[in-house]
Structures are given as C-alpha cells and as structure tokens.
Design an enzyme around this catalytic site. Structure first.
Site, PDB file in Angstrom:
ATOM      1  N   ARG A 108      41.535  -3.876  13.073  1.00  0.00           N
ATOM      2  CA  ARG A 108      40.296  -4.512  12.633  1.00  0.00           C
ATOM      3  C   ARG A 108      39.509  -4.862  13.886  1.00  0.00           C
ATOM      4  NH1 ARG A 108      38.169  -7.692   8.246  1.00  0.00           N
ATOM      5  NH2 ARG A 108      36.774  -9.347   8.969  1.00  0.00           N
ATOM      6  N   HIS A 135      34.479  -0.188   5.930  1.00  0.00           N
ATOM      7  CA  HIS A 135      35.427  -1.215   5.495  1.00  0.00           C
ATOM      8  C   HIS A 135      36.125  -0.720   4.221  1.00  0.00           C
ATOM      9  CE1 HIS A 135      37.359  -4.934   5.265  1.00  0.00           C
ATOM     10  NE2 HIS A 135      36.369  -5.759   4.996  1.00  0.00           N
ATOM     11  N   GLN A 138      38.266  -2.952   1.667  1.00  0.00           N
ATOM     12  CA  GLN A 138      37.441  -3.846   0.854  1.00  0.00           C
ATOM     13  C   GLN A 138      36.916  -3.117  -0.383  1.00  0.00           C
ATOM     14  OE1 GLN A 138      36.568  -7.310   1.293  1.00  0.00           O
ATOM     15  NE2 GLN A 138      35.914  -6.931  -0.818  1.00  0.00           N
ATOM     16  N   ASP A 233      26.210  -9.301   1.092  1.00  0.00           N
ATOM     17  CA  ASP A 233      27.061  -9.590   2.245  1.00  0.00           C
ATOM     18  C   ASP A 233      26.234 -10.443   3.205  1.00  0.00           C
ATOM     19  OD1 ASP A 233      29.123  -9.569   4.099  1.00  0.00           O
ATOM     20  OD2 ASP A 233      28.812  -7.496   4.729  1.00  0.00           O
ATOM     21  N   CYS A 274      31.988  -9.774  -0.278  1.00  0.00           N
ATOM     22  CA  CYS A 274      33.249  -9.504   0.420  1.00  0.00           C
ATOM     23  C   CYS A 274      33.781 -10.715   1.183  1.00  0.00           C
ATOM     24  CB  CYS A 274      33.086  -8.306   1.354  1.00  0.00           C
ATOM     25  SG  CYS A 274      31.741  -8.465   2.551  1.00  0.00           S
ATOM     26  N   ARG A 302      42.255  -7.820  -2.475  1.00  0.00           N
ATOM     27  CA  ARG A 302      42.519  -7.242  -1.152  1.00  0.00           C
ATOM     28  C   ARG A 302      44.025  -7.090  -0.953  1.00  0.00           C
ATOM     29  NH1 ARG A 302      39.224  -7.841   3.028  1.00  0.00           N
ATOM     30  NH2 ARG A 302      40.454  -6.139   3.898  1.00  0.00           N
TER      31      ARG A 302
END
Length: 317
Positions: A108, A135, A138, A233, A274, A302
């Site tokens: 990440r 991502h 996600q 987001d 998210c 997740r």
C-alpha cells in the site's frame, strides 16, 4: 467453468475477467457466511504474508491482518521505517528477499510502478492494497456490498461524485465495466478521468459483453437521476494536502447532501464511501449517518474480500 487464480498477482481489476471477479465475490460471500457461524476450516495454514505500508491505513491493514489470522496465516506488518524499502535497498532487491521468506506480499503506497516492480521480482503473489492509480481490493468490497443490498449487480447505476480521476474513480469505472454496472462520473471538467481511461473502460465493457456503460456528466443533479448508488471519496488524498484549498473551491458544489440524495428520485438509493471521510466536505453528517448509508458494511466487506483474494491466490482451495 472452474476458476483457478493460484499464484496470480492482484494489482488491478483490468487483469481479471468478469468471471474471475465474480468468482472472488462468490468466494467472499462464502467466507463471510462461514466466519459468521464459525464453521470454516482455515485455508492458509502455514502461510506467511508480508504487509508493506508506505501509506498509513485503518481498513486495509486491519483487513489483511485479521483475514490472515482467520485463515491460519501469519501476517508481518512492515512500515516504511521498518525495512530498507526504496531507500538503502531498491524495490527489486526487497522483492527478491521477501519473496524467498513469504508466501504473499501486500503493498500500500504511492506509485503504481512500485507494486508492479514488486510483482515482477518477488516470485510470489503481490496484492495491491492501494496505489495512486488503483484500489482494487476496495472495489471488490464495494461490489459485494451492492450485491448484498440489491441482490444483483448487472444493470445497477452507480454515480461517483467528486474527484472522478483519482484511484477510486479509475477503479470503480473498471469494476463497473467488468460487472455490468452503469457508471456515471460527475465532477468539474478538470477532475474528470483522462480520456484514454474512459475509452479503455468503454472497451472493457464492450469486450466483456457485461452490459456496463461509462458516462461523464458534470451536472450532478442530472447525473444522479435514478441512481442505485451515490459514491464519493475525499477531495484530496494523502500527499495532496497542498491542494486542499483548490479542491474545496472546485468540489464544494459536488458535496453529497440530502438535496443530492433526493435528486435521485428514488427512496432506495444507497450512499457509499471508501473511508476515511471528511464529513462537512465531500459528504454531510446527515447523509453519512443516514439509514441508507452503507459505509460500515462496506468497511467490513474489505475483510471478507481481501480474505478471498489471499485464499484464491495462495490458499488451499
């Protein structure tokens, strides 16, 4: 048709077919159900996974850690100050060392080229926990959440409101194109995805015959009409703090509030994010806490979808 993802990297959903993504979603749902009743047999016994974090995290770190432990694996957290990654030791050397000690590696961080280089040299599956471009874990969680709420994905309409050319905008477009969801990006012209990304996703939808569509509408009220999902987001990501003032000015008209929620013309539209959220910026407290806000169902998913990715690529199935 059986799906075998053993030994595969998980860097972007572009690399996976519709059937392979659907398999991961089905596996996620199965592992989630088994965890709820504590009937599952661990599928990662004896495995060791490395978790490299350039960027801090709540959901990604906790999901990978708990998923590994649930399935009998050991997860080793490696923060940016814990190893000589990208500094004293270059990425390909770190990859070759970790690949000889671990069964899988999560990364990440910032540059997508970094996770690609890890995957090229590690010799074991590498999973993208987030980069500046994509991502993918996600998106699996998002699609599982939508499927749980509505029963299916194909034909649903998801409207992304905000900075539509960030990693979430890119990844949602890809996921929707693969899975037959109608994707609408709503943002100022300067924050719409690159034309080549839009065309790529249209091509993905066409070639996969999923029935998904890709559309950009700058008028947010027009964009959300009939939406099953409104998604947003943060307006600026980690490392973009210097853009905060500029982004707030550009995106304040695109805040997800109750007026926008009502503009869908539906009473079953759900809100998704998210996380983490800057309430009062991209979304109001009222929408965030609304009964049709599924942000915490999304967050929980997740865990189950990341578990599915690890089990499918390094597990005993």
């Amino acid at each position: 048709m059986a799906v075998n993802l053993y030994g595969r990297n998980f860097l972007t959903l572009k690399d996976f077919t519709t059937r392979e993504i659907e398999f991961l979603l089905d596996l996620s749902a199965d592992l989630k159900a088994k965890k709820r009743v504590r009937t599952y047999q661990p599928l990662l016994n004896g495995r060791n996974v490395a978790l490299i974090f350039e960027k801090s995290s709540t959901r990604t770190r906790c999901a990978f850690t708990v998923a590994a432990y649930d399935e009998g694996a050991h997860a080793e957290f490696l923060g940016k100050n814990d190893i000589h990654f990208g500094g004293k030791e270059d990425t390909k050397d770190t990859a070759r060392v970790l690949g000889r000690m671990f069964d899988g590696i999560q990364f990440r961080g910032f540059k997508h080229s970094t996770v690609e280089e890890l995957a090229a040299y590690a010799g074991v599956p590498v999973w993208n926990g987030l980069t500046d471009d994509y991502h993918p874990t996600q998106i699996l969680a998002d699609m599982l959440t939508i499927k749980e709420r509505f029963g299916n994905l194909k034909g649903r309409k998801l409207v992304y409101v905000g900075d539509a050319r960030n990693n979430m905008g890119n990844s949602l477009m890809i996921g929707c194109a693969k899975l037959g969801v109608h994707y609408v990006g709503s943002a100022p012209e300067s924050l719409l995805p690159k034309p080549e990304m839009i065309e790529l996703c249209k091509t993905i939808a066409f070639e996969s015959a999923s029935g998904g569509t890709i559309e950009m509408i700058t008028d947010k009220n027009e964009a959300v009409k009939g939406a099953d999902v409104i998604y947003t987001d943060v307006w600026y990501s980690m490392g973009e703090e210097d853009k905060a003032t500029e982004r707030k000015k550009l995106l304040s008209p695109y805040q997800v509030n109750m007026d926008l929620f009502r503009a869908t013309g539906r009473d079953d539209t759900i809100f998704m994010h998210c996380l983490p959220a800057f309430k009062g910026n991209e979304v109001t407290e009222e929408v965030f806490e609304h009964p049709r806000s599924l942000v915490f169902e999304e967050a929980e998913n997740r865990l189950h979808t990341i578990k599915a990715v690890m089990v499918a690529t390094i597990g005993d199935i």
